[in-house]
Design a protein around this motif. Structure first.
Motif, PDB file in Angstrom:
ATOM      1  N   LYS A 104       0.850  -1.191   0.000  1.00 62.86           N
ATOM      2  CA  LYS A 104       0.000   0.000   0.000  1.00 62.86           C
ATOM      3  C   LYS A 104       0.886   1.241   0.000  1.00 62.86           C
ATOM      4  O   LYS A 104       1.356   1.665   1.060  1.00 62.86           O
ATOM      5  N   GLY A 106       0.290   4.362  -0.151  1.00 57.89           N
ATOM      6  CA  GLY A 106      -0.193   5.428   0.730  1.00 57.89           C
ATOM      7  C   GLY A 106       0.275   5.235   2.161  1.00 57.89           C
ATOM      8  O   GLY A 106       0.706   6.189   2.824  1.00 57.89           O
ATOM      9  N   GLN A 107       0.213   3.997   2.642  1.00 58.42           N
ATOM     10  CA  GLN A 107       0.645   3.710   4.005  1.00 58.42           C
ATOM     11  C   GLN A 107       2.146   3.939   4.163  1.00 58.42           C
ATOM     12  O   GLN A 107       2.601   4.455   5.190  1.00 58.42           O
ATOM     13  N   GLY A 137      -9.001   2.602  -4.726  1.00 52.99           N
ATOM     14  CA  GLY A 137      -8.642   3.686  -3.821  1.00 52.99           C
ATOM     15  C   GLY A 137      -7.542   4.519  -4.444  1.00 52.99           C
ATOM     16  O   GLY A 137      -6.844   4.091  -5.353  1.00 52.99           O
ATOM     17  N   ASP A 141      -5.470  10.286  -2.107  1.00 55.99           N
ATOM     18  CA  ASP A 141      -6.597  10.431  -1.181  1.00 55.99           C
ATOM     19  C   ASP A 141      -6.251   9.844   0.182  1.00 55.99           C
ATOM     20  O   ASP A 141      -6.521  10.440   1.222  1.00 55.99           O
ATOM     21  N   TYR A 142      -5.613   8.677   0.186  1.00 57.35           N
ATOM     22  CA  TYR A 142      -5.211   8.046   1.438  1.00 57.35           C
ATOM     23  C   TYR A 142      -4.236   8.946   2.195  1.00 57.35           C
ATOM     24  O   TYR A 142      -4.382   9.179   3.398  1.00 57.35           O
ATOM     25  N   HIS A 145      -5.778  12.036   3.793  1.00 56.10           N
ATOM     26  CA  HIS A 145      -6.592  11.754   4.977  1.00 56.10           C
ATOM     27  C   HIS A 145      -5.830  11.168   6.160  1.00 56.10           C
ATOM     28  O   HIS A 145      -6.351  11.143   7.273  1.00 56.10           O
ATOM     29  N   HIS A 146      -4.608  10.687   5.941  1.00 52.04           N
ATOM     30  CA  HIS A 146      -3.887  10.029   7.029  1.00 52.04           C
ATOM     31  C   HIS A 146      -2.545  10.648   7.407  1.00 52.04           C
ATOM     32  O   HIS A 146      -1.996  10.319   8.458  1.00 52.04           O
TER      33      HIS A 146
END
Length: 163
Positions: A104, A106-107, A137, A141-142, A145-146
């Motif tokens: 992932k 984004g993570q 996803g 965006d990830y 938001h994180h």
């Protein structure tokens, strides 16, 4: 961070990079509109490969997965050199590079922002279609938001809005 006049206003900015045109435009946007000479810049590239469970369903052997990793690592090294040269050309002196693997992206980007104490993340958007973005996803965006810091997401510029 060490105290002193030289480091007093030093901020860490993460530039999330890949081989896309949007990524290049995001880096150019950063250089032309945001960068300060005292900033510490971290180029972050995430190698995204299928996990072993998904690889089995796609009939990808562990050996093939390893070969894919090696190929992507070589491409990532070339990408790092390309972006480091771009930053050097623009007079950016404090540049570090990170290349990480992850399922992932984004993570991985958010984790790097936390670990590095980033003031900001700058990234491009790949402009996926609505259906694909809904199913998979969006990395941007990830991150928006994180992430523990502001995120600048640069859309692909058209000829009408390039300046």
């Amino acid at each position: 961070m060490a105290s002193g006049a030289n480091n007093e206003h030093r901020f860490t900015v993460i530039l999330s990079i890949d081989a896309s045109k949007q990524s290049q435009e995001a880096v150019h946007y950063y250089l032309n509109h945001i960068h300060r000479p005292e900033n510490r810049v971290i180029l972050l590239h995430v190698i995204e490969l299928p996990d072993i469970g998904h690889a089995r369903h796609m009939h990808v052997t562990p050996g093939s997965l390893h070969e894919m990793w090696v190929e992507e690592s070589i491409k990532a090294h070339e990408l790092k050199n390309q972006y480091e040269e771009m930053l050097k050309t623009h007079g950016v002196k404090d540049v570090e590079s990170r290349c990480e693997g992850g399922l992932k992206p984004g993570q991985v980007i958010v984790s790097a922002a936390v670990e590095e104490g980033a003031l900001m993340v700058v990234m491009g958007t790949r402009g996926m279609g609505v259906i694909r973005r809904t199913i998979l996803g969006s990395v941007s965006d990830y991150v928006v938001h994180h992430a523990p810091c502001p995120v600048v997401v640069c859309r692909q510029l058209t000829t009408d809005n390039k300046k």
